[in-house]
Enzyme design. Structure first.
Site, PDB file in Angstrom:
ATOM      1  N   ALA A  61       0.854  -1.196   0.000  1.00 18.41           N
ATOM      2  CA  ALA A  61       0.000   0.000   0.000  1.00 18.41           C
ATOM      3  C   ALA A  61       0.887   1.243   0.000  1.00 18.41           C
ATOM      4  CB  ALA A  61      -0.875  -0.016   1.244  1.00 18.41           C
ATOM      5  N   GLU A 103      -0.045  -9.441  -0.701  1.00 19.20           N
ATOM      6  CA  GLU A 103      -1.484  -9.761  -0.610  1.00 19.20           C
ATOM      7  C   GLU A 103      -2.111  -9.817  -2.012  1.00 19.20           C
ATOM      8  OE1 GLU A 103      -2.007  -6.609   2.354  1.00 19.20           O
ATOM      9  OE2 GLU A 103      -3.041  -8.093   3.588  1.00 19.20           O
ATOM     10  N   GLU A 123       3.961  -5.189   7.397  1.00 21.97           N
ATOM     11  CA  GLU A 123       3.052  -4.193   7.983  1.00 21.97           C
ATOM     12  C   GLU A 123       3.301  -3.969   9.467  1.00 21.97           C
ATOM     13  OE1 GLU A 123       2.237  -6.423   5.748  1.00 21.97           O
ATOM     14  OE2 GLU A 123       0.676  -5.689   4.391  1.00 21.97           O
TER      15      GLU A 123
HETATM   16  C1  3H9 Z   1       0.508  -2.263   3.367  1.00 23.73           C
HETATM   17  O1  3H9 Z   1       0.822  -2.779   2.337  1.00 23.73           O
HETATM   18  C2  3H9 Z   1      -0.854  -2.393   4.001  1.00 23.73           C
HETATM   19  C3  3H9 Z   1      -1.633  -3.483   3.342  1.00 23.73           C
HETATM   20  O2  3H9 Z   1      -1.687  -4.626   4.153  1.00 23.73           O
HETATM   21  C4  3H9 Z   1      -3.002  -3.014   2.935  1.00 23.73           C
HETATM   22  C5  3H9 Z   1      -3.918  -2.688   4.031  1.00 23.73           C
HETATM   23  C6  3H9 Z   1      -5.313  -2.366   3.568  1.00 23.73           C
HETATM   24  N1  3H9 Z   1       4.556   3.498   0.059  1.00 23.73           N
HETATM   25  O3  3H9 Z   1      13.279   2.118   0.697  1.00 23.73           O
HETATM   26  P1  3H9 Z   1      13.693   2.832  -0.526  1.00 23.73           P
HETATM   27  C7  3H9 Z   1       9.304   5.021  -1.126  1.00 23.73           C
HETATM   28  S1  3H9 Z   1       1.581  -1.252   4.200  1.00 23.73           S
HETATM   29  C8  3H9 Z   1       5.007   4.714  -0.228  1.00 23.73           C
HETATM   30  O4  3H9 Z   1      14.676   3.919  -0.379  1.00 23.73           O
HETATM   31  P2  3H9 Z   1      14.873   0.413  -1.507  1.00 23.73           P
HETATM   32  C9  3H9 Z   1      10.352   5.403  -0.100  1.00 23.73           C
HETATM   33  O5  3H9 Z   1       9.823   6.268   0.885  1.00 23.73           O
HETATM   34  C10 3H9 Z   1       3.033  -1.254   3.179  1.00 23.73           C
HETATM   35  N2  3H9 Z   1       6.316   4.977  -0.508  1.00 23.73           N
HETATM   36  O6  3H9 Z   1      14.166   1.830  -1.655  1.00 23.73           O
HETATM   37  C11 3H9 Z   1      11.391   6.073  -0.974  1.00 23.73           C
HETATM   38  O7  3H9 Z   1      10.933   7.373  -1.255  1.00 23.73           O
HETATM   39  P3  3H9 Z   1      11.970   8.568  -1.486  1.00 23.73           P
HETATM   40  C12 3H9 Z   1       3.811  -2.500   3.325  1.00 23.73           C
HETATM   41  C13 3H9 Z   1       7.153   3.953  -0.473  1.00 23.73           C
HETATM   42  O8  3H9 Z   1      15.138  -0.046  -2.855  1.00 23.73           O
HETATM   43  C14 3H9 Z   1      11.325   5.244  -2.258  1.00 23.73           C
HETATM   44  O9  3H9 Z   1      10.044   4.616  -2.251  1.00 23.73           O
HETATM   45  N3  3H9 Z   1       5.026  -2.394   2.577  1.00 23.73           N
HETATM   46  C15 3H9 Z   1       6.741   2.664  -0.176  1.00 23.73           C
HETATM   47  O10 3H9 Z   1      16.013   0.515  -0.544  1.00 23.73           O
HETATM   48  C16 3H9 Z   1      12.394   4.201  -2.364  1.00 23.73           C
HETATM   49  O11 3H9 Z   1      12.358   3.412  -1.181  1.00 23.73           O
HETATM   50  C17 3H9 Z   1       6.201  -2.092   3.128  1.00 23.73           C
HETATM   51  O12 3H9 Z   1       6.309  -1.927   4.318  1.00 23.73           O
HETATM   52  C18 3H9 Z   1       5.371   2.446   0.099  1.00 23.73           C
HETATM   53  N4  3H9 Z   1       4.881   1.241   0.384  1.00 23.73           N
HETATM   54  O13 3H9 Z   1      13.798  -0.535  -0.811  1.00 23.73           O
HETATM   55  C19 3H9 Z   1       7.369  -1.963   2.206  1.00 23.73           C
HETATM   56  N5  3H9 Z   1       7.819   1.844  -0.217  1.00 23.73           N
HETATM   57  O14 3H9 Z   1      12.770   8.179  -2.693  1.00 23.73           O
HETATM   58  C20 3H9 Z   1       8.029  -0.630   2.409  1.00 23.73           C
HETATM   59  C21 3H9 Z   1       8.873   2.621  -0.545  1.00 23.73           C
HETATM   60  O15 3H9 Z   1      11.119   9.770  -1.633  1.00 23.73           O
HETATM   61  N6  3H9 Z   1       9.123  -0.412   1.502  1.00 23.73           N
HETATM   62  N7  3H9 Z   1       8.473   3.885  -0.703  1.00 23.73           N
HETATM   63  O16 3H9 Z   1      12.814   8.602  -0.236  1.00 23.73           O
HETATM   64  C22 3H9 Z   1      10.340  -0.987   1.652  1.00 23.73           C
HETATM   65  O17 3H9 Z   1      10.563  -1.795   2.521  1.00 23.73           O
HETATM   66  C23 3H9 Z   1      11.418  -0.586   0.703  1.00 23.73           C
HETATM   67  O18 3H9 Z   1      11.082   0.670   0.193  1.00 23.73           O
HETATM   68  C24 3H9 Z   1      11.637  -1.548  -0.489  1.00 23.73           C
HETATM   69  C25 3H9 Z   1      12.617  -0.893  -1.474  1.00 23.73           C
HETATM   70  C26 3H9 Z   1      12.230  -2.832   0.055  1.00 23.73           C
HETATM   71  C27 3H9 Z   1      10.338  -1.794  -1.203  1.00 23.73           C
END
Ligand code: 3H9
Length: 719
Positions: A61, A103, A123
């Protein structure tokens, strides 16, 4: 936001297009709804493949949308629709399938993963739970124990582990999308009912209650006071004990309890703060995205004490050849054995071979003439460090970067004794350096932007969370630690015990209270710093140490503890007593109790009952107050940087967001009032006097932490 193409004449290929991680924003959900409807209604289409642009399936999300009202199609019905469809849908997972991304994959009838992909339901780390059916479908697919572990920890798994667990059907080294299309064509004729996870019965272990109980207890012990993992356990229990239709309702109820909680806000703040921290700017205007770091092909570490060893390991394990230097043969040999042992253990834990061939040990600084970068980690003694830097300046080639691991001394004074002040910078690691993730990159006024970029990039390469800070005594972390630990010492004078203070802080969520942490770090370190700054020394009468030094109230108890040779865990005695030198099991020591009682009666202090609330307020508000001063002084660029330093370097509980976020959650007005109250009671403690920035923010209506920057008018930024 979701591209639609027809491939192989009958397969609808839906590509999520929301860089960088194809998060499921309202526009992406809208795009998926529209393209799925088109695929399901087009008679030419026999199967569907969902993939993500730029080699990333989906990062879940869109967390940025959580702060506002829900817009666009909700995720749960959309996912139900995909699962219920009569055409096989295959997820082609490249890069990541995390959270809502996994999901989404779980409602697809088949999942193909690229061998480098990572999958997970993180999450819980954001203070919420997988509320798009994740807590109900994953247990049905892989069973309760494995699902429970993944959902309550948020751990990412590799594609290979996902295959073993049964999360994916196939792992490929080829283009996952192309493999998925072929797979989809073969799946056309197969029945789908057994592929709809929501219709399956959850395989349940016979000892379900005992298992859930054990996990709950483990969580309560490890993550004291944290709500989300416990809610995850309850949701998984629902998957085990209820039909899907009821389980999904339970999931949604539990999500509602978490979604707007302070903990969720704090944890999501931490997620973004961690990413913001790497984005530095210098007063010259140079910044993270326009300055190229130098490539570091070789490095040296000077001093093989605790810090030097950890730094050498951190460098070698990312493939950087390291020359380690000590001043005498015996120390060199001890250091050599320790570094090799640490590197071997580290490699074993990671299942790789130890890169011992990258290490070289020497007694001679002359051997450093060709290295790209040197990290000095000798004793915290300015004269000694200056002599090392003078020597380095002579022996190293002119382009070598000279870094110091000082934890608080003047980086610019060291730069001043070299022939290349622009190439001198602080790299302040935290002990143990090969374990702790924080690196303070201390930018002196003469450090060049290329030097800053290089230190920041080297930190990243070593897997550290690097934060650029300005040069002042103690930098950010240790400068703030002073008022925090001073308050703890004053509380001892007034009637508290080390164990009472530690318990209040640990109940708040700190990994360790201030006294247990000092025992671990070594009490002699702070003692040496106090001696160096003239606060204590041979002139002080040990029988009657003054409680007023350098114009402010001073608590001599920490010095008195050191004078007894109690340096913490390493000597088996400090604020606590341990089974043996190096022991970790802290027990309250009656000798410390005696010392406190004698001290209080000597100075006529009548001990009083001190509440946990007073302990928390005095320690943490004094901590945040210094943070406000640091922002005013331009030593940290933003509150997020301070919070990241405290989260990764000082065990500040993540679900509280860091000291600055915590202050904003308590309410700046309240923090101001309490500081005023305590300052009135202790007018001789300047750290309790509310900082001008705090007052200013309150006067501006206490804006949210992300907006403070607009109100910080630094006279001259040190960053
Ligand atoms: C969810 O899914 C809830 C569901 O169950 C539904 C419920 C109804 N959203 O980390 P990076 C941005 S909750 C918005 O530096 P990497 C991040 O802020 C979600 N933005 O890259 C950054 O922005 P900026 C569950 C996001 O390659 C840019 O993308 N998911 C999101 O080192 C690059 O990110 C998670 O918890 C997001 N979901 O790592 C996964 N994700 O460039 C969260 C990233 O402006 N994400 N951004 O600074 C991560 O763990 C890492 O970003 C990922 C990539 C491993 C994906």
């Amino acid at each position: 936001m979701a591209r639609y193409e027809l491939v192989k004449r009958s397969v609808a290929l839906i590509t999520l297009t929301n860089p960088p991680v194809n998060a499921l924003s309202s526009a992406v959900r809208h795009g998926i709804a529209k393209t799925m409807e088109r695929a399901l209604s087009d008679p030419k289409v026999t199967a569907v493949v969902i993939c993500g642009e730029n080699g990333r399936f989906c990062g879940g999300a869109d967390i940025r949308e959580f702060a506002g009202p829900l817009r666009g199609p909700p995720l749960v019905p959309l996912l139900d629709l995909i699962e219920a469809g009569e055409k096989p849908v295959v997820a082609a997972i490249e890069g990541v399938a995390l959270g809502g991304g996994l999901e989404l994959a779980l409602v697809c009838h088949y999942r193909i993963a690229h061998f480098k992909a990572r999958l997970g339901l993180p999450e819980v780390t954001l203070g919420i739970l997988p509320a798009a059916g994740g807590t109900q479908r994953l247990p049905r697919l892989i069973g309760i124990p494995a699902a429970l572990e993944l959902i309550t920890t948020g751990r990412h798994v590799s594609a290979q582990e996902a295959l073993k667990l049964g999360i994916v059907d196939q792992v490929t080294e080829q283009n996952a999308c192309e493999v998925a299309v072929e797979f989809a064509l073969r799946a056309i004729a197969k029945p789908l009912s057994s592929r709809r996870l929501s219709s399956l019965t959850t395989p349940c272990p016979p000892n379900l209650d005992a298992l859930l109980e054990a996990v709950t207890m483990q969580i309560q012990k490890k993550a004291r006071g944290v709500m989300a993992p416990l809610a995850c356990v309850q949701a998984v229990r629902a998957a085990a004990t209820m039909p899907y239709s009821q389980g999904i309702k339970r999931e949604s109820e539990l999500m509602a309890t978490l979604f707007h909680s302070g903990q969720a806000r704090a944890l999501q703040y931490c997620f973004f703060a961690e990413r913001t921290a790497g984005k530095w700017t210098l007063p010259s205007g140079a910044q993270w995205n326009d300055t190229k770091p130098r490539e570091i092909r070789s490095a040296a570490v000077i001093g093989l004490g605790t810090m030097g060893r950890g730094i050498a390991v951190s460098l070698a394990r990312v493939g950087i050849p390291v020359i380690a230097v000590e001043s005498d043969k015996k120390l060199l040999e001890t250091g050599r054995q320790m570094v090799i042992g640490m590197l071997e253990r580290d490699a074993k834990r990671r299942g790789v071979s130890a890169s011992l061939n990258l290490l070289k040990f020497t007694l001679s600084l002359e051997d450093l003439k060709d290295v790209d970068l040197v990290i000095e980690a000798v004793f915290e003694d300015m004269a000694l460090k200056k002599s090392v830097f003078r020597e380095l300046s002579k022996v190293c080639r002119p382009a070598t970067l000279l870094c110091t691991n000082t934890s608080g001394l003047d980086v610019d004074a060291l730069a001043g004794v070299t022939d290349r002040p622009q190439l001198v910078i602080g790299m302040h690691f935290f002990s143990p350096a090969h374990v702790m993730k924080l690196l303070e990159v201390v930018c002196g006024p003469r450090s060049s932007s290329e030097t800053v970029a290089t230190a920041m990039s080297l930190g990243k390469r070593m897997g550290k969370v690097s934060v650029a800070v300005g040069n002042c005594p103690g930098f950010v972390g240790n400068r703030m630690l002073k008022p925090y630990s001073d308050q703890a010492s004053f509380l001892l004078e007034e009637g508290a015990t080390p164990e009472q203070i530690d318990k209040a802080l640990e109940d708040f969520g700190f990994a360790m209270g201030v006294f247990r942490m000092s025992d671990l770090a070594g009490l002699d370190v702070g003692w040496r710093v106090r001696k160096e700054s003239g606060l204590t020394g041979p002139d002080v009468d040990p029988k009657n140490p003054p409680r007023w030094r350098q114009g402010r109230k001073y608590c001599p108890i920490p010095d008195m503890v050191c004078e007894q040779g109690r340096f913490g865990q390493k000597t088996g005695r400090g604020w606590y007593v341990y089974d043996k030198p190096g022991g970790t099991n802290a027990k309250p020591d009656p000798l410390i109790q005696n010392l406190l009682e004698t001290y209080r009666s000597r100075y006529g202090i009548k001990p009083r009952n001190i509440t946990d609330q007073e302990i928390i307020e005095r320690c943490l508000f004094a901590l945040a107050n210094e943070g406000f001063r640091i922002l005013e002084d331009g030593i940290a660029a933003r509150p997020e940087d301070i919070d990241v330093i405290y989260l990764f370097g000082y065990g500040f509980p993540r679900h509280r967001g860091g000291p600055m976020f915590y202050a904003s959650m308590v309410g700046l007005q309240r923090v101001l009032e309490r500081l005023e109250h305590y300052h009135q009671a202790h007018p001789d403690v300047p750290h309790l006097e509310p900082s001008p920035l705090l007052k200013k923010l309150v006067a501006c209506g206490s804006p949210p932490v992300q907006k403070w920057r607009e109100h910080i008018k630094t006279m001259h930024s040190h960053l």
